[in-house]
Write a protein that holds these residues in place. Structure first.
Motif, PDB file in Angstrom:
ATOM      1  N   THR A  28       0.820  -1.217   0.000  1.00  0.00           N
ATOM      2  CA  THR A  28       0.000   0.000   0.000  1.00  0.00           C
ATOM      3  C   THR A  28       0.855   1.269   0.000  1.00  0.00           C
ATOM      4  O   THR A  28       0.629   2.157  -0.830  1.00  0.00           O
ATOM      5  CB  THR A  28      -0.980  -0.015   1.181  1.00  0.00           C
ATOM      6  N   PRO A  29       1.849   1.415   0.896  1.00  0.00           N
ATOM      7  CA  PRO A  29       2.691   2.622   0.802  1.00  0.00           C
ATOM      8  C   PRO A  29       3.487   2.691  -0.490  1.00  0.00           C
ATOM      9  O   PRO A  29       3.797   3.794  -0.964  1.00  0.00           O
ATOM     10  CB  PRO A  29       3.610   2.518   2.023  1.00  0.00           C
ATOM     11  N   THR A  30       3.793   1.545  -1.096  1.00  0.00           N
ATOM     12  CA  THR A  30       4.481   1.572  -2.386  1.00  0.00           C
ATOM     13  C   THR A  30       3.559   2.095  -3.478  1.00  0.00           C
ATOM     14  O   THR A  30       3.972   2.891  -4.335  1.00  0.00           O
ATOM     15  CB  THR A  30       4.996   0.168  -2.745  1.00  0.00           C
ATOM     16  N   VAL A  31       2.309   1.667  -3.453  1.00  0.00           N
ATOM     17  CA  VAL A  31       1.329   2.195  -4.412  1.00  0.00           C
ATOM     18  C   VAL A  31       1.184   3.701  -4.245  1.00  0.00           C
ATOM     19  O   VAL A  31       1.170   4.448  -5.230  1.00  0.00           O
ATOM     20  CB  VAL A  31      -0.033   1.487  -4.233  1.00  0.00           C
ATOM     21  N   ILE A  32       1.104   4.173  -3.010  1.00  0.00           N
ATOM     22  CA  ILE A  32       0.980   5.609  -2.761  1.00  0.00           C
ATOM     23  C   ILE A  32       2.196   6.349  -3.319  1.00  0.00           C
ATOM     24  O   ILE A  32       2.067   7.399  -3.971  1.00  0.00           O
ATOM     25  CB  ILE A  32       0.811   5.878  -1.257  1.00  0.00           C
ATOM     26  N   ALA A  33       3.383   5.806  -3.083  1.00  0.00           N
ATOM     27  CA  ALA A  33       4.603   6.450  -3.588  1.00  0.00           C
ATOM     28  C   ALA A  33       4.603   6.518  -5.114  1.00  0.00           C
ATOM     29  O   ALA A  33       4.997   7.537  -5.708  1.00  0.00           O
ATOM     30  CB  ALA A  33       5.837   5.700  -3.089  1.00  0.00           C
ATOM     31  N   PRO A  47      16.964  -4.835 -10.728  1.00  0.00           N
ATOM     32  CA  PRO A  47      17.295  -3.676  -9.882  1.00  0.00           C
ATOM     33  C   PRO A  47      16.575  -3.786  -8.536  1.00  0.00           C
ATOM     34  O   PRO A  47      15.394  -4.135  -8.483  1.00  0.00           O
ATOM     35  CB  PRO A  47      16.778  -2.480 -10.696  1.00  0.00           C
ATOM     36  N   ARG A  48      17.300  -3.464  -7.470  1.00  0.00           N
ATOM     37  CA  ARG A  48      16.707  -3.485  -6.130  1.00  0.00           C
ATOM     38  C   ARG A  48      16.765  -2.084  -5.537  1.00  0.00           C
ATOM     39  O   ARG A  48      17.805  -1.427  -5.559  1.00  0.00           O
ATOM     40  CB  ARG A  48      17.467  -4.452  -5.232  1.00  0.00           C
ATOM     41  N   LEU A  49      15.633  -1.660  -5.010  1.00  0.00           N
ATOM     42  CA  LEU A  49      15.550  -0.368  -4.337  1.00  0.00           C
ATOM     43  C   LEU A  49      15.351  -0.604  -2.857  1.00  0.00           C
ATOM     44  O   LEU A  49      14.465  -1.364  -2.448  1.00  0.00           O
ATOM     45  CB  LEU A  49      14.384   0.467  -4.875  1.00  0.00           C
ATOM     46  N   ARG A  50      16.181   0.040  -2.037  1.00  0.00           N
ATOM     47  CA  ARG A  50      16.006  -0.018  -0.590  1.00  0.00           C
ATOM     48  C   ARG A  50      15.127   1.144  -0.153  1.00  0.00           C
ATOM     49  O   ARG A  50      15.298   2.268  -0.625  1.00  0.00           O
ATOM     50  CB  ARG A  50      17.366   0.050   0.118  1.00  0.00           C
ATOM     51  N   PHE A  99      12.719   6.261  -0.342  1.00  0.00           N
ATOM     52  CA  PHE A  99      13.715   5.442  -1.036  1.00  0.00           C
ATOM     53  C   PHE A  99      15.113   5.964  -0.754  1.00  0.00           C
ATOM     54  O   PHE A  99      15.341   7.177  -0.736  1.00  0.00           O
ATOM     55  CB  PHE A  99      13.466   5.449  -2.547  1.00  0.00           C
ATOM     56  N   ASP A 100      16.048   5.027  -0.550  1.00  0.00           N
ATOM     57  CA  ASP A 100      17.439   5.431  -0.421  1.00  0.00           C
ATOM     58  C   ASP A 100      17.935   6.078  -1.712  1.00  0.00           C
ATOM     59  O   ASP A 100      18.624   7.096  -1.689  1.00  0.00           O
ATOM     60  CB  ASP A 100      18.317   4.216  -0.082  1.00  0.00           C
ATOM     61  N   ASN A 101      17.602   5.445  -2.838  1.00  0.00           N
ATOM     62  CA  ASN A 101      18.002   5.966  -4.148  1.00  0.00           C
ATOM     63  C   ASN A 101      16.884   5.643  -5.137  1.00  0.00           C
ATOM     64  O   ASN A 101      16.809   4.523  -5.656  1.00  0.00           O
ATOM     65  CB  ASN A 101      19.310   5.325  -4.604  1.00  0.00           C
ATOM     66  N   PRO A 102      16.018   6.605  -5.408  1.00  0.00           N
ATOM     67  CA  PRO A 102      14.871   6.327  -6.286  1.00  0.00           C
ATOM     68  C   PRO A 102      15.192   6.349  -7.767  1.00  0.00           C
ATOM     69  O   PRO A 102      14.285   6.165  -8.589  1.00  0.00           O
ATOM     70  CB  PRO A 102      13.902   7.455  -5.932  1.00  0.00           C
TER      71      PRO A 102
END
Length: 335
Positions: free
Chosen positions: A62-67, A213-216, A314-317
């Motif tokens: 859910t917070p990922t969808v919002i972002a 690719p991985r996003l932290r 995100f650390d690095n978007p």
């Protein structure tokens, strides 16, 4: 239902319960693979971004969808969200209207998401996406559906809790996975691992496809002007891992007199809330919950319970922004 502890125990697949259930897990994995292989993929003519997971339960979708919605709107696009509406009674397609619909009808997550973008509930996700497109959407953000073959996914974002990872690596009911992690990750375009630095470091040991690719990212409290320091609270949460919510409150300096962990999407009965209210009154405490849980509150309790909103940072978007730019770039056409 709360996830059984053996799904993430140190014994992993060697736990006797996991071994006992592993044949059923193998059957579950094969059923998922057959469904994905056989299902038609409907292309509705506008981009579809799927935000899903490989684990059952809450990982931070859910917070990922919002972002994603906020980033797309910042880019002058018109995103609509399409959800199955877990926990709701309506089959749809129906647009979620906060002033008219209740969580019992459309689900708590779509009701929350409707505050950020026009949101549709549909058990038939392709029908929901077509309704959103016809209503003016230029891009669909699909809330869940990574293992559903109804729609073509132009960008697939898999979300994982960095602290629990992929658990014992087994499929339901032997473990937490909807399909083997290595199989699902091969279909993903981006992986978002959510958690604090220590959890991210531990997740670094997880084998991942080299091209993925991985996003932290981390869930950070939204600044609302509330001073949580030494505030006596009675907290309750029915999310994937309620302990994360309680730990966030403690990190802000709040005093938790009681932390009530509920099952994900658990209904909030008036009797339960009345007991919490009496306990809070006796101890001079404030009731607090998550934004998602607040969507399920009866009207009589909405003014009595405060929320702690969180957003994804995100650390690095850069990989995400590059993927969204490429996806939404105008396509060259020829006569």
């Amino acid at each position: 239902m709360r996830a059984p502890a053996f799904w993430t125990s140190q014994a992993g697949p060697r736990d006797w319960r996991a071994r006992l259930l592993s044949p059923l897990g193998a059957l579950y994995a094969r059923a998922t693979a057959r469904r994905l292989a056989a299902g038609p993929r409907d292309n509705i003519g506008i981009p579809v971004i799927c935000v899903g997971n490989i684990n059952a339960g809450g990982t931070g979708k859910t917070p990922t969808v919002i972002a994603l919605v906020e980033r797309l709107r910042d880019g002058f696009h018109t995103p609509h969200v399409v959800s199955r509406g877990y926990g709701g009674s309506l089959t749809g397609p129906v647009e979620v209207l906060p002033g008219q619909h209740r969580a019992q009808e459309v689900g708590d997550e779509p009701l929350l998401l409707s505050a950020f973008a026009r949101t549709w509930v549909a058990q038939d996700r392709a029908a929901g996406a077509r309704a959103a497109r016809d209503a003016g959407a230029t891009v669909i953000v699909l809330d869940d559906g990574f293992q559903n073959p109804a729609l073509t996914h132009d960008l697939s974002v898999v979300v994982v809790d960095a602290e629990t990872g992929f658990g014992n690596g087994l499929c339901l009911p032997a473990g937490p996975l909807r399909e083997p992690a290595e199989t699902g990750l091969m279909r993903a375009d981006l992986l978002v691992s959510i958690g604090p630095p220590a959890a991210q470091t531990a997740f670094d040991a997880t084998p991942l496809p080299p091209q993925l690719p991985r996003l932290r990212a981390a869930l950070t409290p939204l600044q609302t002007g509330m001073d949580w320091t030494d505030t006596p609270l009675i907290a309750f949460a029915g999310i994937g891992r309620p302990e994360k919510f309680f730990d966030t409150l403690r990190s802000l300096g709040a005093t938790l007199l009681r932390a009530e962990a509920l099952a994900d999407h658990q209904p909030l009965s008036t009797a339960f809330l009345t007991r919490l209210e009496a306990d809070a009154r006796q101890h001079g405490a404030q009731l607090v919950t998550t934004e998602k849980d607040a969507a399920r509150l009866p009207n009589s309790f909405r003014s009595k319970v405060i929320t702690l909103p969180v957003r994804l940072a995100f650390d690095n978007p850069a990989p995400l922004d590059a993927a969204l730019t490429a996806l939404m770039a105008p396509k060259n056409t020829t006569d």
